[in-house]
Design a protein around this motif. Structure first.
Motif, PDB file in Angstrom:
ATOM      1  N   ALA A  66       0.828  -1.206   0.000  1.00  0.00           N
ATOM      2  CA  ALA A  66       0.000   0.000   0.000  1.00  0.00           C
ATOM      3  C   ALA A  66       0.865   1.260   0.000  1.00  0.00           C
ATOM      4  N   GLU A  67       1.969   1.230   0.709  1.00  0.00           N
ATOM      5  CA  GLU A  67       2.860   2.383   0.730  1.00  0.00           C
ATOM      6  C   GLU A  67       3.466   2.613  -0.648  1.00  0.00           C
ATOM      7  N   SER A  68       3.870   1.530  -1.303  1.00  0.00           N
ATOM      8  CA  SER A  68       4.414   1.642  -2.654  1.00  0.00           C
ATOM      9  C   SER A  68       3.362   2.180  -3.622  1.00  0.00           C
ATOM     10  N   LEU A  69       2.132   1.679  -3.498  1.00  0.00           N
ATOM     11  CA  LEU A  69       1.047   2.143  -4.359  1.00  0.00           C
ATOM     12  C   LEU A  69       0.766   3.625  -4.137  1.00  0.00           C
ATOM     13  N   THR A  70       0.752   4.043  -2.886  1.00  0.00           N
ATOM     14  CA  THR A  70       0.477   5.444  -2.562  1.00  0.00           C
ATOM     15  C   THR A  70       1.506   6.361  -3.199  1.00  0.00           C
ATOM     16  N   ARG A  71       2.765   5.978  -3.118  1.00  0.00           N
ATOM     17  CA  ARG A  71       3.824   6.791  -3.727  1.00  0.00           C
ATOM     18  C   ARG A  71       3.699   6.785  -5.243  1.00  0.00           C
ATOM     19  N   ARG A  72       3.291   5.658  -5.804  1.00  0.00           N
ATOM     20  CA  ARG A  72       3.095   5.591  -7.254  1.00  0.00           C
ATOM     21  C   ARG A  72       2.022   6.578  -7.709  1.00  0.00           C
ATOM     22  N   LEU A  73       1.039   6.800  -6.859  1.00  0.00           N
ATOM     23  CA  LEU A  73      -0.040   7.730  -7.172  1.00  0.00           C
ATOM     24  C   LEU A  73       0.374   9.189  -7.001  1.00  0.00           C
ATOM     25  N   GLY A  74       1.601   9.407  -6.533  1.00  0.00           N
ATOM     26  CA  GLY A  74       2.063  10.764  -6.301  1.00  0.00           C
ATOM     27  C   GLY A  74       1.613  11.329  -4.971  1.00  0.00           C
ATOM     28  N   LYS A  75       1.179  10.455  -4.070  1.00  0.00           N
ATOM     29  CA  LYS A  75       0.718  10.897  -2.753  1.00  0.00           C
ATOM     30  C   LYS A  75       1.767  10.566  -1.687  1.00  0.00           C
ATOM     31  N   LEU A  76       1.657  11.227  -0.554  1.00  0.00           N
ATOM     32  CA  LEU A  76       2.555  10.997   0.571  1.00  0.00           C
ATOM     33  C   LEU A  76       1.877  10.081   1.582  1.00  0.00           C
ATOM     34  N   PRO A  77       2.462   8.914   1.882  1.00  0.00           N
ATOM     35  CA  PRO A  77       1.843   8.026   2.857  1.00  0.00           C
ATOM     36  C   PRO A  77       2.241   8.377   4.289  1.00  0.00           C
ATOM     37  N   VAL A  78       1.280   8.353   5.183  1.00  0.00           N
ATOM     38  CA  VAL A  78       1.534   8.407   6.613  1.00  0.00           C
ATOM     39  C   VAL A  78       1.111   7.057   7.177  1.00  0.00           C
ATOM     40  N   VAL A  79       2.055   6.319   7.744  1.00  0.00           N
ATOM     41  CA  VAL A  79       1.774   4.977   8.252  1.00  0.00           C
ATOM     42  C   VAL A  79       1.239   5.089   9.674  1.00  0.00           C
ATOM     43  N   VAL A  80       0.036   4.560   9.894  1.00  0.00           N
ATOM     44  CA  VAL A  80      -0.615   4.575  11.205  1.00  0.00           C
ATOM     45  C   VAL A  80      -0.478   3.161  11.769  1.00  0.00           C
ATOM     46  N   ARG A  81       0.327   3.013  12.785  1.00  0.00           N
ATOM     47  CA  ARG A  81       0.714   1.684  13.254  1.00  0.00           C
ATOM     48  C   ARG A  81      -0.270   1.075  14.245  1.00  0.00           C
ATOM     49  N   ALA A  82      -1.191   1.881  14.753  1.00  0.00           N
ATOM     50  CA  ALA A  82      -2.195   1.380  15.692  1.00  0.00           C
ATOM     51  C   ALA A  82      -3.570   1.844  15.237  1.00  0.00           C
ATOM     52  N   ASP A  83      -4.547   0.982  15.327  1.00  0.00           N
ATOM     53  CA  ASP A  83      -5.898   1.257  14.844  1.00  0.00           C
ATOM     54  C   ASP A  83      -6.676   2.070  15.876  1.00  0.00           C
ATOM     55  N   VAL A  84      -6.214   3.307  16.111  1.00  0.00           N
ATOM     56  CA  VAL A  84      -6.850   4.172  17.102  1.00  0.00           C
ATOM     57  C   VAL A  84      -7.933   5.008  16.435  1.00  0.00           C
ATOM     58  N   PRO A  85      -9.010   5.363  17.146  1.00  0.00           N
ATOM     59  CA  PRO A  85     -10.064   6.183  16.550  1.00  0.00           C
ATOM     60  C   PRO A  85      -9.519   7.509  16.019  1.00  0.00           C
ATOM     61  N   GLY A  86      -9.878   7.818  14.759  1.00  0.00           N
ATOM     62  CA  GLY A  86      -9.452   9.073  14.169  1.00  0.00           C
ATOM     63  C   GLY A  86      -8.075   9.040  13.545  1.00  0.00           C
ATOM     64  N   PHE A  87      -7.344   7.920  13.760  1.00  0.00           N
ATOM     65  CA  PHE A  87      -6.019   7.757  13.173  1.00  0.00           C
ATOM     66  C   PHE A  87      -5.100   8.910  13.602  1.00  0.00           C
ATOM     67  N   VAL A  88      -4.398   9.566  12.693  1.00  0.00           N
ATOM     68  CA  VAL A  88      -3.459  10.626  13.084  1.00  0.00           C
ATOM     69  C   VAL A  88      -4.026  12.016  12.801  1.00  0.00           C
ATOM     70  N   VAL A  89      -4.378  12.273  11.551  1.00  0.00           N
ATOM     71  CA  VAL A  89      -4.756  13.634  11.157  1.00  0.00           C
ATOM     72  C   VAL A  89      -6.012  14.109  11.879  1.00  0.00           C
ATOM     73  N   ASN A  90      -7.044  13.280  11.924  1.00  0.00           N
ATOM     74  CA  ASN A  90      -8.281  13.728  12.565  1.00  0.00           C
ATOM     75  C   ASN A  90      -8.124  13.907  14.072  1.00  0.00           C
ATOM     76  N   ARG A  91      -7.265  13.130  14.688  1.00  0.00           N
ATOM     77  CA  ARG A  91      -7.042  13.332  16.127  1.00  0.00           C
ATOM     78  C   ARG A  91      -6.398  14.695  16.369  1.00  0.00           C
ATOM     79  N   ILE A  92      -5.412  15.048  15.546  1.00  0.00           N
ATOM     80  CA  ILE A  92      -4.781  16.362  15.681  1.00  0.00           C
ATOM     81  C   ILE A  92      -5.794  17.463  15.373  1.00  0.00           C
ATOM     82  N   GLN A  93      -6.546  17.272  14.276  1.00  0.00           N
ATOM     83  CA  GLN A  93      -7.506  18.287  13.852  1.00  0.00           C
ATOM     84  C   GLN A  93      -8.566  18.538  14.922  1.00  0.00           C
TER      85      GLN A  93
END
Length: 298
Positions: free
Chosen positions: A152-179
């Motif tokens: 998935a990380e390789s695919l994301t980069r192929r799409l020209g996007k930046l992957p952020v790897v979320v290593r734990a399945d926490v509610p809201g993941f990373v961006v929404n928790r910060i937001q």
């Protein structure tokens, strides 16, 4: 999934609403062979106006899934619906197909319980508008294999996007928790009468946003000096809102039918012209900042 750049993967995008149509655009523009599915002809008709001509649109789920190397599920945030779609997809595709869900709220582990082989299943959380926003969160469920995350990380980069790897399945993941941590304090300041809606937005737009676009918050702390951060934290942290309930101002607006731009009124009044103007400005700013920035890996 094909890793050969000359043989782009076949992608089944399930759900043709705003996010699904945008994600289909991203895959298609990266050279992937894309089929976009919706059960609604009106939704597909709207999507056809935005996706490239080489995206095949269909109301047949079997047709969409046929030969897929990647499945991107984007249906409504209803657990049973997502689980049903994902189980159907798993039964229709090859064992090598990567199964992904675009969700901002449903636990990946919970969705994975509907699958016979959840090791190849993970969250690919996109941000709206998908063609413009540079980031995709990759979220591992409890059963997700490391190999699936790597693919998935390789695919994301192929799409020209930046992957952020979320290593734990926490509610809201990373961006929404910060937001939402920031939103909680903004709404607390407004509801307490410390500042107005307009000035709160002005403060973020003209001070925090440009600084955070240039450097992340942890970089900025290093630049400020962690001794200073420690001193300020001792004063401010006890004073910040730690409310656990939905903010009252949001609940009141929703109860009044003031849902934001889509209903014509929220914190601000919204006309179709203002909505189009603000969205266009948002997209232009994000595109410019993305082109100028991207950070460094030093």
């Amino acid at each position: 999934m094909s890793e050969n750049p000359e043989q782009p993967p076949r992608v089944a995008v399930i759900g043709a609403g705003t996010m699904g149509a945008g994600i289909a655009q991203v895959f298609a523009r990266a050279g992937c062979r894309v089929t976009l599915w919706s059960r609604s002809e009106s939704t597909l008709a709207a999507a056809r106006a935005t996706v490239p001509d080489d995206v095949r649109c269909t109301r047949s789920l079997a047709e969409a899934l046929e030969g897929a190397d990647v499945v991107s599920e984007n249906v409504a945030e209803i657990v049973a619906l997502k689980q049903d779609i994902l189980a159907t997809a798993e039964a229709a595709v090859t064992p090598e197909c990567l199964l992904t869900t675009n969700t901002s709220s449903v636990p990946i582990t919970l969705l994975g319980t509907a699958l016979e082989h959840p090791g190849r299943f993970l969250g690919m959380h996109w941000f709206n508008p998908a063609p413009v926003m540079p980031l995709v969160e990759l979220v591992a469920g409890a059963a997700t294999d490391a190999a699936a995350m790597t693919r998935a990380e390789s695919l994301t980069r192929r799409l020209g996007k930046l992957p952020v790897v979320v290593r734990a399945d926490v509610p809201g993941f990373v961006v929404n928790r910060i937001q939402y941590a920031v939103l909680r304090e903004v709404l607390h300041l407004v509801e307490s009468g410390v500042t107005s809606v307009e000035d709160a937005d002005l403060a973020v737009r003209t001070t925090l946003a440009p600084r955070w676009a240039a450097c992340g918050p942890l970089e900025l702390m290093d630049l400020a000096g962690l001794d200073v951060v420690q001193q300020v934290s001792g004063i401010l942290m006890p004073e910040l809102s730690n409310a656990a309930e939905v903010p009252k101002s949001v609940s009141k607006l929703v109860a009044d039918g003031a849902l934001g731009a889509k209903s014509g009124r929220g914190f601000y009044p919204w006309t179709p012209e203002r909505t189009a103007r603000v969205k266009a400005h948002r997209d232009a700013v994000v595109s410019r900042l993305t082109a100028e920035g991207g950070g460094d890996d030093d």
